[in-house]
Design an enzyme around this catalytic site. Structure first.
Site, PDB file in Angstrom:
ATOM      1  N   ARG A  91       0.596  -1.008   0.111  1.00  0.00           N
ATOM      2  CA  ARG A  91      -0.322   0.053  -0.568  1.00  0.00           C
ATOM      3  C   ARG A  91       0.663   1.498   0.104  1.00  0.00           C
ATOM      4  NH1 ARG A  91      -1.970   3.473   1.730  1.00  0.00           N
ATOM      5  NH2 ARG A  91      -4.541   4.420   1.308  1.00  0.00           N
ATOM      6  N   CYS A 115      -6.926  -2.628   3.636  1.00  0.00           N
ATOM      7  CA  CYS A 115      -6.123  -3.786   3.482  1.00  0.00           C
ATOM      8  C   CYS A 115      -6.575  -4.461   5.227  1.00  0.00           C
ATOM      9  CB  CYS A 115      -4.834  -3.549   4.332  1.00  0.00           C
ATOM     10  SG  CYS A 115      -4.073  -2.473   4.709  1.00  0.00           S
ATOM     11  N   ARG A 120      -8.485   2.616   4.193  1.00  0.00           N
ATOM     12  CA  ARG A 120      -6.699   3.406   3.694  1.00  0.00           C
ATOM     13  C   ARG A 120      -7.775   4.197   2.129  1.00  0.00           C
ATOM     14  NH1 ARG A 120      -1.525   0.358   5.234  1.00  0.00           N
ATOM     15  NH2 ARG A 120      -1.536   2.558   5.324  1.00  0.00           N
ATOM     16  N   PRO A 121      -8.594   4.964   2.435  1.00  0.00           N
ATOM     17  CA  PRO A 121      -8.993   5.667   1.072  1.00  0.00           C
ATOM     18  C   PRO A 121      -7.650   6.674   0.642  1.00  0.00           C
ATOM     19  CG  PRO A 121      -9.749   6.789   2.685  1.00  0.00           C
ATOM     20  CD  PRO A 121      -9.479   5.167   3.663  1.00  0.00           C
ATOM     21  N   ILE A 122      -6.902   6.887  -0.551  1.00  0.00           N
ATOM     22  CA  ILE A 122      -6.264   7.967  -1.081  1.00  0.00           C
ATOM     23  C   ILE A 122      -7.838   9.706  -1.067  1.00  0.00           C
ATOM     24  CG2 ILE A 122      -4.658   6.244  -1.688  1.00  0.00           C
ATOM     25  CD1 ILE A 122      -5.360   7.022  -4.236  1.00  0.00           C
ATOM     26  N   ASP A 123      -8.478   9.832  -0.237  1.00  0.00           N
ATOM     27  CA  ASP A 123      -9.114  11.166  -0.743  1.00  0.00           C
ATOM     28  C   ASP A 123      -9.144  12.086  -1.090  1.00  0.00           C
ATOM     29  OD1 ASP A 123      -9.858   9.319   1.157  1.00  0.00           O
ATOM     30  OD2 ASP A 123     -11.031  11.561   2.152  1.00  0.00           O
ATOM     31  N   LEU A 124      -7.942  12.055   0.238  1.00  0.00           N
ATOM     32  CA  LEU A 124      -6.731  13.596   0.483  1.00  0.00           C
ATOM     33  C   LEU A 124      -5.955  13.719   0.237  1.00  0.00           C
ATOM     34  CD1 LEU A 124      -7.161  12.758   4.203  1.00  0.00           C
ATOM     35  CD2 LEU A 124      -8.605  14.230   3.619  1.00  0.00           C
ATOM     36  N   ASP A 306       1.274   2.435  15.538  1.00  0.00           N
ATOM     37  CA  ASP A 306       2.328   1.525  14.989  1.00  0.00           C
ATOM     38  C   ASP A 306       2.734   1.120  16.174  1.00  0.00           C
ATOM     39  OD1 ASP A 306       1.922   1.729  11.982  1.00  0.00           O
ATOM     40  OD2 ASP A 306       3.878   2.829  11.681  1.00  0.00           O
ATOM     41  N   ILE A 328      -6.427   6.067  14.815  1.00  0.00           N
ATOM     42  CA  ILE A 328      -6.057   5.977  13.407  1.00  0.00           C
ATOM     43  C   ILE A 328      -6.959   5.162  11.952  1.00  0.00           C
ATOM     44  CG2 ILE A 328      -4.062   6.208  11.851  1.00  0.00           C
ATOM     45  CD1 ILE A 328      -3.984   8.307  14.135  1.00  0.00           C
TER      46      ILE A 328
HETATM   47  N1  EPU Z   1      -6.549   8.983   5.760  1.00  0.00           N
HETATM   48  C1  EPU Z   1      -8.009   9.418   4.705  1.00  0.00           C
HETATM   49  N2  EPU Z   1      -7.817   9.400   3.614  1.00  0.00           N
HETATM   50  C2  EPU Z   1      -6.741   9.407   2.781  1.00  0.00           C
HETATM   51  C3  EPU Z   1      -5.730   9.097   4.105  1.00  0.00           C
HETATM   52  C4  EPU Z   1      -5.938   8.632   5.018  1.00  0.00           C
HETATM   53  O1  EPU Z   1      -9.648   9.423   5.279  1.00  0.00           O
HETATM   54  O2  EPU Z   1      -6.959   9.948   1.915  1.00  0.00           O
HETATM   55  C5  EPU Z   1      -7.299   8.085   6.785  1.00  0.00           C
HETATM   56  C6  EPU Z   1      -7.089   6.737   6.747  1.00  0.00           C
HETATM   57  O3  EPU Z   1      -7.830   5.823   6.857  1.00  0.00           O
HETATM   58  C7  EPU Z   1      -6.817   6.781   8.715  1.00  0.00           C
HETATM   59  C8  EPU Z   1      -5.448   8.477   8.703  1.00  0.00           C
HETATM   60  O4  EPU Z   1      -6.489   9.261   7.519  1.00  0.00           O
HETATM   61  O5  EPU Z   1      -7.960   6.177   9.022  1.00  0.00           O
HETATM   62  C9  EPU Z   1      -3.836   7.875   8.719  1.00  0.00           C
HETATM   63  O6  EPU Z   1      -4.120   6.976   7.941  1.00  0.00           O
HETATM   64  P1  EPU Z   1      -2.383   7.898   6.534  1.00  0.00           P
HETATM   65  O7  EPU Z   1      -2.621   8.752   5.369  1.00  0.00           O
HETATM   66  O8  EPU Z   1      -2.111   8.754   8.317  1.00  0.00           O
HETATM   67  O9  EPU Z   1      -1.214   6.551   7.147  1.00  0.00           O
HETATM   68  P2  EPU Z   1      -0.755   5.966   5.662  1.00  0.00           P
HETATM   69  O10 EPU Z   1      -0.178   7.261   5.205  1.00  0.00           O
HETATM   70  O11 EPU Z   1      -0.911   5.753   4.412  1.00  0.00           O
HETATM   71  C10 EPU Z   1       1.569   5.343   6.881  1.00  0.00           C
HETATM   72  C11 EPU Z   1       2.663   4.698   7.543  1.00  0.00           C
HETATM   73  C12 EPU Z   1       1.988   3.244   7.908  1.00  0.00           C
HETATM   74  C13 EPU Z   1       1.003   4.083   9.518  1.00  0.00           C
HETATM   75  C14 EPU Z   1       0.256   5.509   9.048  1.00  0.00           C
HETATM   76  C15 EPU Z   1      -0.267   6.070  10.154  1.00  0.00           C
HETATM   77  C16 EPU Z   1       3.538   4.536   6.007  1.00  0.00           C
HETATM   78  C17 EPU Z   1       4.230   3.433   4.104  1.00  0.00           C
HETATM   79  N3  EPU Z   1       3.002   3.594   6.494  1.00  0.00           N
HETATM   80  O12 EPU Z   1       0.361   5.090   6.489  1.00  0.00           O
HETATM   81  O13 EPU Z   1       2.981   2.228   8.429  1.00  0.00           O
HETATM   82  O14 EPU Z   1       0.721   3.433  10.270  1.00  0.00           O
HETATM   83  O15 EPU Z   1       1.008   6.400   8.334  1.00  0.00           O
HETATM   84  O16 EPU Z   1       1.150   6.241  11.248  1.00  0.00           O
HETATM   85  O17 EPU Z   1       4.668   5.058   6.156  1.00  0.00           O
HETATM   86  C18 EPU Z   1       3.362   0.569   9.366  1.00  0.00           C
HETATM   87  O18 EPU Z   1       4.439   0.806   8.765  1.00  0.00           O
HETATM   88  O19 EPU Z   1       2.635  -1.051  10.212  1.00  0.00           O
HETATM   89  C19 EPU Z   1       1.723   1.334   8.824  1.00  0.00           C
HETATM   90  C20 EPU Z   1       1.458   0.654   8.616  1.00  0.00           C
END
Ligand code: EPU
Length: 420
Positions: A91, A115, A120-124, A306, A328
């Site tokens: 991801r 997952c 884990r959306p990517i809207d933002l 994490d 989170i």
């Molecule tokens: N979210 C949205 N919209 C989006 C993006 C995220 O609603 O467009 C929500 C997610 O669903 C979640 C929250 O925002 O509820 C935070 O998600 P974030 O985007 O910060 O997570 P990420 O960037 O996808 C990274 C780490 C994760 C870690 C999270 C939070 C990487 C590769 N992954 O994920 O790491 O848990 O930040 O700190 O940097 C891990 O290492 O085991 C792991 C999952």
């Protein structure tokens, strides 16, 4: 398929050195796509996620050379379309979107699915790119992001769970090559975002404010190749600290960044874990009785999601009641039922796990569901009586460099065997 066979009941003792941070190195590898020139990244952990990212960059046309913990990447020429089969494996690969848009003004990436830890959306991510002037279309499971021009904008990146780490990284990487000034409000403050900004600034970007909720990026015309050493993995360091406390051992953790670990160290201190801090070294001392603490995961500088699963194991071993609340990711409790198989008494109420700690854990076969859940099961297995078999440890190999060897070096009776 590999699994880990753990014979529990041995206190961890000795010294361990922390590797480079997975969640810093992945976006930094992606950021090398922003220049035609060669970039050298040091202290790169040997992880399957890093190997996947290398393959993805190669599939886009970059040349990647791995020499021990040094990775050299040169993306002289690039194509904007990433291969579905590679992207779906990890991801974190979504962070190629920002650099491809920044440099090529076009990116097409398959949409990552959910997952086990949540939707884990990517809207933002997409909102930020749209604000920069990109046109987004979703078709056939792919997201296509196209911009004739990227123009600096004021972008608010707060979501229902607060800021987004990779979303901030993606928008920052697209905005460094935009025309004009971009301001990201409600930016993620994680040290990994700061490390990425530092890397980009070395390349010639103009980013200020990384590490705070407001990041300002003044676009530049082009970026250059650089050398960079990745920050140490704060989650790995926290995992070893908790493993030491859970096994009632005494472990010195070298090469950590305690200044990135305030929330975890503070919680461990409240729980009665004795930790000595000297520069980049942390020593977890064999201490007295532990006491239960409540934990709520939050964006940085709060307690990291994490480390939630690992902390739950420590609380399961500590007499008394503790409440662990996950703010989170909505379903990051897959480890609970596996910990129950080892004898832990944990129930889930909405976003909280109620841990009735102090029961003796005893070994059993368990199944790892995600990276941090796997780490928690390994800690539980080391603290339990008898033999624990942790299956599906490919999750663990995604994010912990040589964890079995590092733990064996601390005296753990741990062995990599074929899955039972
Ligand atoms: N979210 C949205 N919209 C989006 C993006 C995220 O609603 O467009 C929500 C997610 O669903 C979640 C929250 O925002 O509820 C935070 O998600 P974030 O985007 O910060 O997570 P990420 O960037 O996808 C990274 C780490 C994760 C870690 C999270 C939070 C990487 C590769 N992954 O994920 O790491 O848990 O930040 O700190 O940097 C891990 O290492 O085991 C792991 C999952």
């Amino acid at each position: 398929m590999d699994s880990l066979l753990i014979r529990g009941g041995v206190p961890l003792r000795g010294d361990v050195t922390i590797s480079g941070a997975k969640n810093a190195v992945l976006p930094i590898m992606a950021a090398t796509l922003l220049t035609r020139e060669k970039c050298v990244i040091r202290r790169v952990p040997d992880l399957s996620d890093v190997r996947f990212m290398a393959q993805i960059l190669e599939s886009l046309g970059a040349k990647v050379k791995v020499d021990g913990d040094v990775v050299t990447i040169q993306a002289a020429r690039l194509k904007p379309v990433a291969d579905y089969d590679l992207i779906r494996k990890m991801r974190g690969s979504i962070c190629i979107l920002g650099p491809l848009l920044g440099r090529q003004r076009h990116a097409r990436v398959s949409l990552p699915g959910g997952c086990v830890i949540g939707t884990r959306p990517i809207d933002l991510h997409l909102k930020g790119m749209k604000d920069l002037g990109a046109v987004i279309s979703i078709e056939g499971g792919n997201v296509d992001v196209l911009a004739r021009r990227l123009i600096g904008a004021d972008i608010f990146l707060g979501g229902r769970a607060g800021p987004t780490v990779l979303g901030t990284a993606n928008v920052m990487m697209a905005a460094v090559l935009a025309d004009g000034v971009t301001t990201i409000e409600s930016a993620a403050c994680e040290p990994e975002v700061v490390d990425l900004a530092y890397f980009l600034n070395k390349m010639g970007a103009k980013i200020i404010g990384a590490g705070s909720p407001t990041i300002t990026i003044t676009g530049v015309k082009e970026l250059a190749g650089v050398e960079h050493e990745v920050i140490p993995d704060r989650i790995e360091a926290a995992t070893f600290a908790i493993a030491a406390a859970a096994t009632k051992g005494e472990v010195t953790i070298h090469g950590a960044r305690p200044d990135h670990m305030h929330a975890v160290l503070d919680k461990l201190k409240d729980a009665g874990v004795k930790i000595e801090r000297k520069g980049l070294t942390l020593t977890v001392k064999k201490g007295g009785r532990l006491k239960p603490v409540d934990v709520t995961t939050l964006p940085y500088a709060g307690f990291p999601t994490d480390v939630q699963a690992q902390m739950m194991v420590l609380m399961a071993l500590t007499p008394g009641l503790s409440i662990i609340t996950e703010r989170i990711f909505e379903s990051r409790f897959m480890h609970v039922s596996e910990l129950a198989r080892l004898g832990a008494d944990i129930s889930i109420e909405g976003p909280s796990a109620i841990v009735k700690g102090g029961r003796l854990l005893s070994g059993a076969p368990v199944m790892a569901s995600d990276l941090r859940a796997s780490a928690a099961l390994v800690i539980a297995g080391m603290a339990a009586r008898g033999t624990t078999h942790v299956n599906r440890i490919y999750h663990l190999d995604r994010g912990y460099e040589k964890i079995d060897q590092k733990l064996a070096g601390l005296g753990a009776r741990i062995q990599r065997v074929d899955q039972v």
